[in-house]
Design an enzyme around this catalytic site. Structure first.
Site, PDB file in Angstrom:
ATOM      1  N   SER A 150       0.860  -1.181  -0.054  1.00  0.00           N
ATOM      2  CA  SER A 150      -0.001   0.076  -0.080  1.00  0.00           C
ATOM      3  C   SER A 150       0.811   1.306  -0.005  1.00  0.00           C
ATOM      4  O   SER A 150       2.083   1.126   0.273  1.00  0.00           O
ATOM      5  CB  SER A 150      -0.735   0.091   1.527  1.00  0.00           C
ATOM      6  N   TYR A 163      -1.222  -0.396  10.416  1.00  0.00           N
ATOM      7  CA  TYR A 163      -1.358  -1.063   8.927  1.00  0.00           C
ATOM      8  C   TYR A 163      -0.075  -0.645   7.843  1.00  0.00           C
ATOM      9  O   TYR A 163       0.498  -1.546   7.403  1.00  0.00           O
ATOM     10  CB  TYR A 163      -2.695  -0.674   8.328  1.00  0.00           C
ATOM     11  N   LYS A 167       2.488  -2.922   5.923  1.00  0.00           N
ATOM     12  CA  LYS A 167       2.941  -3.024   4.488  1.00  0.00           C
ATOM     13  C   LYS A 167       4.112  -2.455   4.251  1.00  0.00           C
ATOM     14  O   LYS A 167       4.714  -2.739   3.131  1.00  0.00           O
ATOM     15  CB  LYS A 167       1.844  -1.999   3.889  1.00  0.00           C
TER      16      LYS A 167
HETATM   17  N1  LIG Z   1      -8.791  -0.403  -1.065  1.00  0.00           N
HETATM   18  C1  LIG Z   1      -7.586   0.386  -1.136  1.00  0.00           C
HETATM   19  O1  LIG Z   1      -7.950   1.933  -1.003  1.00  0.00           O
HETATM   20  C2  LIG Z   1      -6.381  -0.361  -0.779  1.00  0.00           C
HETATM   21  C3  LIG Z   1      -5.197   0.610  -0.773  1.00  0.00           C
HETATM   22  C4  LIG Z   1      -4.070  -0.082  -0.578  1.00  0.00           C
HETATM   23  C5  LIG Z   1      -3.874  -1.077  -0.284  1.00  0.00           C
HETATM   24  N2  LIG Z   1      -4.783  -1.997  -0.469  1.00  0.00           N
HETATM   25  C6  LIG Z   1      -4.602  -3.560  -0.219  1.00  0.00           C
HETATM   26  O2  LIG Z   1      -5.269  -4.194  -1.309  1.00  0.00           O
HETATM   27  C7  LIG Z   1      -5.770  -5.478  -0.778  1.00  0.00           C
HETATM   28  C8  LIG Z   1      -7.135  -5.891  -0.998  1.00  0.00           C
HETATM   29  O3  LIG Z   1      -7.840  -4.923  -0.461  1.00  0.00           O
HETATM   30  P1  LIG Z   1      -9.403  -4.580  -0.951  1.00  0.00           P
HETATM   31  O4  LIG Z   1      -9.538  -3.206  -0.883  1.00  0.00           O
HETATM   32  O5  LIG Z   1      -9.784  -5.086  -2.036  1.00  0.00           O
HETATM   33  O6  LIG Z   1     -10.346  -5.188   0.362  1.00  0.00           O
HETATM   34  P2  LIG Z   1     -11.537  -5.955   0.487  1.00  0.00           P
HETATM   35  O7  LIG Z   1     -12.364  -5.273  -0.777  1.00  0.00           O
HETATM   36  O8  LIG Z   1     -12.377  -5.610   1.910  1.00  0.00           O
HETATM   37  O9  LIG Z   1     -11.300  -7.291   0.156  1.00  0.00           O
HETATM   38  C9  LIG Z   1     -10.655  -8.083   1.225  1.00  0.00           C
HETATM   39  C10 LIG Z   1     -10.660  -9.454   0.832  1.00  0.00           C
HETATM   40  O10 LIG Z   1     -10.060 -10.080   1.640  1.00  0.00           O
HETATM   41  C11 LIG Z   1     -10.697 -10.913   2.621  1.00  0.00           C
HETATM   42  N3  LIG Z   1      -9.990 -11.412   3.769  1.00  0.00           N
HETATM   43  C12 LIG Z   1      -9.972 -10.066   4.914  1.00  0.00           C
HETATM   44  N4  LIG Z   1      -9.298 -10.639   5.864  1.00  0.00           N
HETATM   45  C13 LIG Z   1      -9.006 -11.856   5.556  1.00  0.00           C
HETATM   46  C14 LIG Z   1      -8.366 -12.896   6.477  1.00  0.00           C
HETATM   47  N5  LIG Z   1      -7.928 -12.724   7.672  1.00  0.00           N
HETATM   48  N6  LIG Z   1      -8.213 -14.306   5.632  1.00  0.00           N
HETATM   49  C15 LIG Z   1      -8.643 -14.344   4.507  1.00  0.00           C
HETATM   50  N7  LIG Z   1      -9.337 -13.508   3.712  1.00  0.00           N
HETATM   51  C16 LIG Z   1      -9.397 -12.283   4.313  1.00  0.00           C
HETATM   52  C17 LIG Z   1     -12.138 -10.659   2.337  1.00  0.00           C
HETATM   53  O11 LIG Z   1     -12.982 -11.773   2.383  1.00  0.00           O
HETATM   54  P3  LIG Z   1     -13.690 -12.351   3.609  1.00  0.00           P
HETATM   55  O12 LIG Z   1     -14.397 -11.456   4.577  1.00  0.00           O
HETATM   56  O13 LIG Z   1     -14.103 -13.427   3.087  1.00  0.00           O
HETATM   57  O14 LIG Z   1     -12.387 -12.789   4.535  1.00  0.00           O
HETATM   58  C18 LIG Z   1     -11.961  -9.973   0.998  1.00  0.00           C
HETATM   59  O15 LIG Z   1     -12.034 -11.263  -0.055  1.00  0.00           O
HETATM   60  C19 LIG Z   1      -5.027  -5.548   0.779  1.00  0.00           C
HETATM   61  O16 LIG Z   1      -3.985  -6.235   0.733  1.00  0.00           O
HETATM   62  C20 LIG Z   1      -5.220  -4.076   1.034  1.00  0.00           C
HETATM   63  O17 LIG Z   1      -4.361  -3.717   2.209  1.00  0.00           O
HETATM   64  C21 LIG Z   1      -6.102  -1.547  -0.591  1.00  0.00           C
END
Ligand SMILES: NC(=O)c1ccc[n+]([C@@H]2O[C@H](COP(=O)([O-])OP(=O)(O)OC[C@H]3O[C@@H](n4cnc5c(N)ncnc54)[C@H](OP(=O)(O)O)[C@@H]3O)[C@@H](O)[C@H]2O)c1
Length: 258
Positions: A150, A163, A167
């Protein structure tokens, strides 16, 4: 030039929605067979159905697995190998953020949970991929690992400090494993900026759909923006890239923040 992943097998953690689902769908669209994991099987099955309707004939296998559970990592990688014969691409995408606030105020359980899922998780899943599918003692050595970091791992981002620390450490883990697992396996990271997903809902909810954001490209990220980067890094076009961090943030960092 067409980017294809025909014949490749991918495993995407956190594949039930958001960025993970977009990556899994994009890989399937480009010919890969895919295992998606997350904690809840209902969400995974829904995600697999959505991917199959976007990509008719897509081979997508959902498997419930907590990203912080070493046994689940072992089982998920074994499932990919048993089902599809190998594993070529591991995307460590699942992450958590149980502590919203100052680093100085975090309690031990929340700190440990963040490290368990965001840092130890990607390590253990990579160990399993290496041991069962990608390393020299496996049937089909070689492959690549992509870690979702991130921009919070690259700069101060109050109140996402804990967090962000995981990262940042994940970036170092990426570089270190890239050195250790070369030349068989490439290991890279993607550092997204703000993307419109459930995870970041509190940061974009309430803004108008056509809102302009204070970064170079002015718009919020879409999961597909990150999936496009993950496709490039998994493909042969990136065959001489390892240990790198690809920032995909719409030019937020060059404008001084997110
Ligand atoms: N969105 C942003 O702005 C952003 C920015 C920078 C980085 N990121 C990174 O991008 C990645 C994906 O994020 P996203 O935004 O797509 O999040 P999201 O839409 O909330 O999706 C998260 C996914 O991870 C699963 N999950 C959560 N906790 C888990 C656990 N303990 N074990 C296994 N699965 C788990 C969730 O499903 P379940 O609930 O079924 O477990 C879901 O499939 C992450 O690494 C996040 O840090 C996101």
């Amino acid at each position: 030039m067409d980017i294809r992943l025909d014949g490749k097998v991918a495993l995407v953690t956190g594949g039930s929605r958001g960025i993970g689902q977009a990556i899994a769908a994009t890989y399937a669209e480009c010919g890969a067979r895919v295992v998606i994991t997350s904690r809840k099987i209902e969400g995974l099955e829904r995600s697999a159905e959505e991917i199959r309707s976007r990509v008719p004939g897509a081979e997508v296998v959902p498997f419930a697995a907590h990203a912080g559970d070493p046994q689940a990592a072992r089982d998920a990688v074994a499932l990919a190998v048993d089902t599809f014969g190998t594993l070529d691409i591991l995307v460590n995408n699942a992450a958590t953020n149980p502590h919203f606030g100052n680093v100085v105020g975090v309690d031990v359980p929340r700190f440990d949970k963040t490290v368990e899922v965001n840092l130890r998780g990607p390590l253990v899943w990579t160990q399993e991929a290496w041991g069962q599918a990608m390393g020299p003692d496996t049937a089909h050595p070689g492959g690549c690992v992509i870690n979702l970091s991130s921009v919070s791992g690259l700069q101060f981002n109050d109140p996402l400090g804990v967090y962000g620390m995981t990262k940042a450490a994940l970036i170092h883990q990426t570089k270190h494993l890239a050195g250790e697992l070369a030349p068989a396996v490439r290991v890279n990271a993607i550092a997204p900026g703000l993307v419109k997903t459930e995870f970041a809902r509190s940061l974009w909810e309430g803004a108008a759909p056509d809102a302009k954001y204070p970064w170079a490209l002015e718009r919020l990220g879409d999961p597909q923006d990150i999936a496009n980067a993950a496709l490039f890094l998994a493909s042969d076009l990136a065959s001489w890239i390892t240990g790198e961090v690809l920032v995909v943030d719409g030019g937020a960092m060059i404008k001084g923040g997110i």
